[in-house]
Design a protein around this motif. Structure first.
Motif, mmCIF file in Angstrom:
data_model
loop_
_atom_site.group_PDB
_atom_site.id
_atom_site.type_symbol
_atom_site.label_atom_id
_atom_site.label_comp_id
_atom_site.label_asym_id
_atom_site.label_seq_id
_atom_site.Cartn_x
_atom_site.Cartn_y
_atom_site.Cartn_z
ATOM 1 N N VAL A 96 0.841 -1.202 0.000
ATOM 2 C CA VAL A 96 0.000 0.000 0.000
ATOM 3 C C VAL A 96 0.876 1.252 0.000
ATOM 4 C CG1 VAL A 96 -1.699 1.317 1.322
ATOM 5 C CG2 VAL A 96 -1.908 -1.176 1.153
ATOM 6 N N GLN A 437 0.608 -1.964 -6.372
ATOM 7 C CA GLN A 437 -0.853 -1.925 -6.345
ATOM 8 C C GLN A 437 -1.427 -3.284 -6.729
ATOM 9 O OE1 GLN A 437 -2.899 0.752 -5.469
ATOM 10 N NE2 GLN A 437 -4.547 -0.752 -5.621
ATOM 11 N N ILE A 440 -1.134 -5.929 -3.946
ATOM 12 C CA ILE A 440 -2.030 -5.821 -2.786
ATOM 13 C C ILE A 440 -3.044 -6.956 -2.810
ATOM 14 C CG2 ILE A 440 -3.859 -4.447 -1.716
ATOM 15 C CD1 ILE A 440 -2.340 -1.937 -2.551
#
Length: 523
Positions: A96, A437, A440
């Protein structure tokens, strides 16, 4: 019937002896408080006592050993899973953090240092053991999940199954800025830097070198076979000799090219990261299969499953051992024959009650994916690339501020370098942000697997506790039944003893009268 004195005397002696036996019996019972002293006293009581004693022995085995061991095994597993969850949560937090586009130099270095620490620890949790028995390695409880040391000559031929669901997007940058040592020197003004995006499939390991350590020649190709099968049953196989994929009719569907490294791939394509639409490029160093656009769409559309057999020689300490995840063959230079491993379910069962078996172990393949280590390695590579790119920018800017390069010509050259370095840094940051990203969701999936396993272990622990309570109650019941079967109340024994003793003394008194008078007394 004529009764003689001898008959009376004999009967008297028998009666006295019978009463004496009863006195002795109750005297023994008063001492032992047991109903019988030997099985022949009452075979029914003896048999029931033996049966209940056997039941108690089994119950004690369950309580003192089996249940205790199962509980300890589950506690070790629970702790390891809790640690895994903490590590994966920390890595997800770094994803993150890295996905933002506002990272500073200190942020990148912090992420890199934390990733190095966490990557060393995640698979180490898979080596957790209970009394010297590793809890995540199935039947091979004397072996660890990971390699303890670097094993440069150990070879594994691995059969790995992949699915269209494993296809992911990856960005491949090409071109790099070499910071000049002297801006007054001549230079190439055309510094080409770019980025292409392709879908890929990634093997469980990198550095797929294919060496054969049986004779030291390294003659075996890294890939032995590859094929994919669609949901409709259509099969396409790799013809390694021809470097192409062919369908069941022998028609070519695409080309296959293998490179040692990304640099070799770029060099073969004039410095550009490129793969034709129907083709596949395999990079040995990273273990990546880079898919052309049409090939990727075909695999997804047809919901294909891919099977590949490859050979890797040399493993680093801390890497997971392939036998816990895949069907494979292992060979070292001192072995005549390779050892065959088959991936299968290997439950470690504990009998925690009569007829109740508990599979207490959790296998590594159900918790720790090999992709975790691969993702973390890629994350470290990307953050290092971003750090290096920004370092180039800083060094060029520093050169531009120096008096010796203040002239217009030097400034122009350095500006060209700076523009290229900024472009390289932009691509590096963009790749870092997008990949983090993307990861994640990957780590959400890894966490979900650990959470499921953790929940399962919690359920097993609760089951063990409930069984323990039931077995403890069962023990109390059996002990009470055995006591009722074997023992007598002391007050009852005393009453019977005095009754028998009184009968005995009375028989002695009566016996004293027998024979004291005969017929001669009346003549």
């Amino acid at each position: 019937m004529r009764v003689t004195n001898n008959m009376i005397t004999s009967n008297t002696k028998s009666n006295i002896n019978a009463n004496k036996v009863l006195v002795d019996k109750y005297n023994t019972q008063m001492t032992t408080q047991k109903k019988i002293n030997k099985p022949s006293d009452d075979p029914v009581i003896a048999i029931r006592s033996l049966r209940m004693q056997t039941s108690l022995s089994h119950i004690d085995q369950y309580l003192n050993n089996n249940i205790s061991d199962a509980n300890s095994w589950l506690n070790v597993t629970d702790t390891a899973l809790e640690n895994m969850k903490t590590i994966l949560t920390d890595v997800r937090s770094l994803c993150v953090k890295g996905a933002t586009d506002t990272l500073k130099e200190d942020d990148r270095r912090t992420i890199l240092n934390q990733l190095k620490s966490l990557s060393d620890q995640i698979y180490a949790e898979g080596n957790a053991d209970f009394s010297g028995r590793t809890v995540f390695t199935g039947y091979r409880t004397t072996e660890q999940l990971t390699f303890k040391t670097d094993e440069e000559t150990t070879s594994y031929t691995i059969d790995q199954k992949l699915s269209y669901k494993d296809i992911s997007e990856a960005r491949y940058t090409y071109g790099s800025v070499d910071v000049p040592t002297d801006a007054t020197n001549s230079f190439d003004e055309t510094i080409s830097i770019g980025e292409n995006t392709y879908d890929r499939l990634r093997l469980a390991y990198g550095k797929i070198n294919g060496k054969d350590n049986s004779d030291g020649t390294g003659a075996i190709d890294p890939i032995s076979s590859m094929s994919y099968t669609t949901a409709a049953g259509k099969k396409v196989e790799l013809d390694l000799a021809q470097g192409k994929f062919v369908d069941e009719n022998g028609a070519e569907t695409g080309k296959f090219t293998m490179y040692e490294s990304k640099e070799e791939w770029l060099k073969a394509n004039n410095g550009e990261a490129k793969v034709e639409d129907t083709d596949m490029v395999f990079i040995k160093d990273t273990g990546e299969m880079i898919l052309g656009k049409d090939l990727s769409n075909t695999l997804k559309r047809e919901k294909a499953d891919l099977s590949i057999t490859y050979t890797k020689t040399g493993f680093d300490a801390g890497e997971v051992r392939p036998e816990y995840y895949y069907d494979c063959k292992m060979k070292t230079p001192d072995m005549q024959e390779a050892v065959q491993y088959t991936k299968e379910d290997q439950p470690i069962n504990f009998e925690i009650s009569s007829g109740i078996m508990l599979a207490a172990n959790t296998q590594a393949s159900d918790v720790l994916s090999t992709d975790i280590g691969r993702d973390m390695t890629e994350m470290m590579t990307l953050v290092s690339a971003s750090t290096q790119a920004h370092d180039k920018v800083s060094r060029i800017e520093k050169m531009m501020s120096m008096d010796k390069y203040s002239d217009e010509e030097s400034q122009k050259k350095l500006q060209t370098y700076l523009d290229a370095a900024n472009k390289e840094a932009t691509y590096a940051d963009d790749n870092l942000s997008k990949t983090y990203q993307q990861f994640i969701s990957n780590f959400d999936g890894y966490l979900n697997k650990v959470n499921v396993a953790h929940t399962n272990v919690g359920g097993l622990q609760q089951r063990v506790e409930l069984t323990k309570t039931r077995v403890e109650n069962q023990k109390e019941t059996v002990e009470e039944l055995k006591s009722n079967n074997d023992n007598r109340d002391i007050s009852d024994i005393i009453i019977d003893y005095y009754a028998a003793y009184n009968a005995y003394t009375s028989s002695l008194t009566a016996a004293s009268k027998v024979g004291s008078q005969t017929l001669l007394n009346y003549l």
